[in-house]
Design an enzyme around this catalytic site. Structure first.
Site, PDB file in Angstrom:
ATOM      1  N   TRP A 138     -17.079  -8.224  44.052  1.00 33.80           N
ATOM      2  CA  TRP A 138     -16.502  -8.877  42.870  1.00 33.80           C
ATOM      3  C   TRP A 138     -16.997  -8.242  41.581  1.00 33.80           C
ATOM      4  O   TRP A 138     -16.232  -8.046  40.638  1.00 33.80           O
ATOM      5  CB  TRP A 138     -16.758 -10.386  42.895  1.00 33.80           C
ATOM      6  CG  TRP A 138     -15.889 -11.057  43.910  1.00 33.80           C
ATOM      7  CD1 TRP A 138     -16.297 -11.657  45.066  1.00 33.80           C
ATOM      8  CD2 TRP A 138     -14.454 -11.158  43.891  1.00 33.80           C
ATOM      9  NE1 TRP A 138     -15.215 -12.122  45.764  1.00 33.80           N
ATOM     10  CE2 TRP A 138     -14.063 -11.832  45.068  1.00 33.80           C
ATOM     11  CE3 TRP A 138     -13.468 -10.741  43.002  1.00 33.80           C
ATOM     12  CZ2 TRP A 138     -12.739 -12.112  45.380  1.00 33.80           C
ATOM     13  CZ3 TRP A 138     -12.135 -11.013  43.307  1.00 33.80           C
ATOM     14  CH2 TRP A 138     -11.784 -11.693  44.478  1.00 33.80           C
ATOM     15  N   ASP A 208     -20.353 -14.063  36.324  1.00 31.78           N
ATOM     16  CA  ASP A 208     -19.288 -14.604  37.179  1.00 31.78           C
ATOM     17  C   ASP A 208     -19.943 -15.538  38.186  1.00 31.78           C
ATOM     18  O   ASP A 208     -20.666 -15.097  39.076  1.00 31.78           O
ATOM     19  CB  ASP A 208     -18.582 -13.439  37.883  1.00 31.78           C
ATOM     20  CG  ASP A 208     -17.508 -13.906  38.873  1.00 31.78           C
ATOM     21  OD1 ASP A 208     -17.339 -15.127  39.060  1.00 31.78           O
ATOM     22  OD2 ASP A 208     -16.843 -13.025  39.458  1.00 31.78           O
ATOM     23  N   LYS A 232     -13.689 -22.319  44.723  1.00 29.66           N
ATOM     24  CA  LYS A 232     -14.726 -22.105  45.723  1.00 29.66           C
ATOM     25  C   LYS A 232     -15.597 -23.364  45.838  1.00 29.66           C
ATOM     26  O   LYS A 232     -15.723 -23.945  46.879  1.00 29.66           O
ATOM     27  CB  LYS A 232     -15.618 -20.917  45.340  1.00 29.66           C
ATOM     28  CG  LYS A 232     -14.857 -19.643  44.996  1.00 29.66           C
ATOM     29  CD  LYS A 232     -14.485 -18.822  46.215  1.00 29.66           C
ATOM     30  CE  LYS A 232     -13.407 -17.792  45.926  1.00 29.66           C
ATOM     31  NZ  LYS A 232     -13.804 -16.693  45.066  1.00 29.66           N
TER      32      LYS A 232
HETATM   33  C1  LIG Z   1     -13.095 -15.552  44.464  1.00 30.31           C
HETATM   34  C2  LIG Z   1     -13.873 -14.840  43.443  1.00 30.31           C
HETATM   35  C3  LIG Z   1     -13.255 -14.232  42.337  1.00 30.31           C
HETATM   36  C4  LIG Z   1     -11.757 -14.228  42.162  1.00 30.31           C
HETATM   37  O1  LIG Z   1     -11.322 -15.493  41.828  1.00 30.31           O
HETATM   38  P1  LIG Z   1      -9.791 -15.782  41.469  1.00 30.31           P
HETATM   39  O2  LIG Z   1      -9.872 -17.133  40.856  1.00 30.31           O
HETATM   40  O3  LIG Z   1      -9.041 -15.734  42.746  1.00 30.31           O
HETATM   41  O4  LIG Z   1      -9.333 -14.749  40.504  1.00 30.31           O
HETATM   42  C5  LIG Z   1     -14.042 -13.609  41.406  1.00 30.31           C
HETATM   43  N1  LIG Z   1     -15.374 -13.569  41.532  1.00 30.31           N
HETATM   44  C6  LIG Z   1     -16.006 -14.147  42.577  1.00 30.31           C
HETATM   45  C7  LIG Z   1     -17.499 -14.083  42.644  1.00 30.31           C
HETATM   46  C8  LIG Z   1     -15.288 -14.795  43.558  1.00 30.31           C
HETATM   47  O5  LIG Z   1     -15.909 -15.367  44.589  1.00 30.31           O
END
Ligand SMILES: *Cc1c(COP(=O)(O)O)cnc(C)c1O
Length: 397
Positions: A138, A208, A232
């Site tokens: 990511w 993030d 998540k």
């Molecule tokens: C799932 C995830 C993303 C992407 O998320 P979206 O909402 O699908 O764009 C980005 N960073 C991390 C750490 C993730 O687990």
């Protein structure tokens, strides 16, 4: 499905209903299925398990939200009922995390991935350099996207160790006047998690937190921006939550789409256009639940207990199961593991686990193996059921 029709029409009449009958008529799959209805133990990385009581509350309100005569999905986002939902969601999130007044909270569409481009457009309107710390897939995506808008510097990477650790902060090659430093606080695929917030001095730290948002206390003041998709560890898909320090916003790249302009979104309380109403509402229910549970310290304690059960089972299996991550940085949320016996045994394991009612244990397609995502809403009993299954499988194979 006559019972379904009956449920619908009774609910329209405003009476409380439950779906117990419909649930009871479905076949019972296995021991892994929860006693309360046919809910599987869902180890999906995202969208992921939600708290059962939140789903039940949402169900209660689904057709007629608190006597308004309509669903949250059907009401105007500018009406007083939804405005209250939105205001409470922000207030509860502020209380839950302890967000200082000089930080804005934004509820934005486009998931975490949109923020990969929104961040450089808001923090570096005239370009400049951003430092990236790569600890997995990511972070790499964020790094590549930012490179469209500004100069990106790979300040540190754990690629050499196949992203199984976090490079020591003292080895980071940071740029003196960088616009920001970006980390991925928990790599969802590799299962590597920062345990401390790195000190980047005057350069804003951007994190993030998609896969460990609200899994433990967050020291907001150490960050310039915290962001993450909610699907998540918080709520249904469709939204990112961005927490941004006020002084960092107000200037954007001239080509920044209006919808990505943090200042404009902040000034409009995330309602410049139609917000992701249902996701905000459901996430709001989760915030209330976490506050009631005792806040993020209590949540962290619970997550530590759950993760320990699984890591202990892996470590105590004499190499039958293996987790490749540096112990110091093992994620409390995403636990990848392989079987020492090789790929065929792994396939058998995944097949039998699925048949026993354990959902989505297959590892990400880029790394293979197995992965158990044990977010906030995964109960301890679910982890225990998995560990019991793993022990039984080992004994039989
Ligand atoms: C799932 C995830 C993303 C992407 O998320 P979206 O909402 O699908 O764009 C980005 N960073 C991390 C750490 C993730 O687990």
């Amino acid at each position: 499905m006559t019972s379904g029709v009956a449920l619908g029409s009774r609910a329209v009449a405003g009476r409380k209903v439950t779906a117990r009958k419909a649930i009871a008529s479905k076949p019972r799959a296995s021991v892994a299925v929860r006693a309360s209805g046919d809910r599987k133990w869902n180890f999906s990385a995202g969208p992921a398990v939600l708290p059962l009581d939140v789903l039940e509350d949402a169900k209660e309100d689904l057709i007629n939200y608190k006597g308004t005569g309509m669903s949250v999905m059907e009401m105007s986002h500018r009406g007083k009922d939804f405005m209250k939902i939105a205001e409470e969601a922000e207030a509860d999130l502020r209380e839950l995390i302890g967000i200082p007044a000089n930080y804005k909270v934004l509820f934005l569409q486009g998931g975490a991935s949109s923020q990969f481009s929104a961040i450089p457009m808001n923090l570096a309107p005239e370009g400049g350099v951003a430092d990236f710390i790569l600890t997995g897939a990511w972070g790499k995506k964020a790094y590549e996207e930012a490179g469209k808008y500004m100069t990106t510097n790979l300040a540190a990477s754990s690629k050499d160790s196949n992203f199984s650790t976090i490079p020591d902060v003292s080895d980071w090659k940071l740029t003196k006047d960088a616009k920001f430093v970006h980390i991925c606080s928990n790599e969802t695929i590799g299962g590597v998690e920062f345990k401390e917030v790195p000190d980047t001095g005057d350069v804003p730290l951007v994190a993030d937190m998609s896969s460990n948002y609200l899994s433990k206390p967050i020291d907001v003041e150490k960050y310039g921006i915290i962001y993450g998709g909610v699907q998540k560890n918080i709520g249904p898909a469709g939204m990112a939550i961005v927490i941004v320090r006020e002084d960092l916003i107000g200037k954007t790249h001239p080509l920044c789409p209006t919808m990505f302009d943090y200042k404009l979104m902040a000034d409009n309380d995330s309602m410049y256009n139609t917000p992701p109403c249902w996701t905000m509402y459901t996430s709001g229910l989760v915030f209330k639940k976490l506050i009631k549970m005792g806040g993020l310290e209590a949540v962290e304690k619970m997550n530590e207990e759950k993760a320990k059960i699984l890591y202990d089972a892996i470590d105590g299996s004499d190499g039958y199961y293996n987790n490749p991550v540096d112990k110091k940085y093992r994620s409390l949320m995403n636990v990848p593991f392989t079987l020492g016996g090789g790929e065929d045994l792994e396939k058998k394991f995944l097949k039998e686990a699925a048949a026993a009612g354990f959902e989505s244990l297959k590892g990400h397609r880029s790394v293979g193996g197995a992965r158990a995502s044990i977010y906030n809403a995964m109960p301890k009993e679910g982890v225990q059921a998995l560990v019991d299954f793993m022990a039984d499988f080992k004994a039989a194979n």
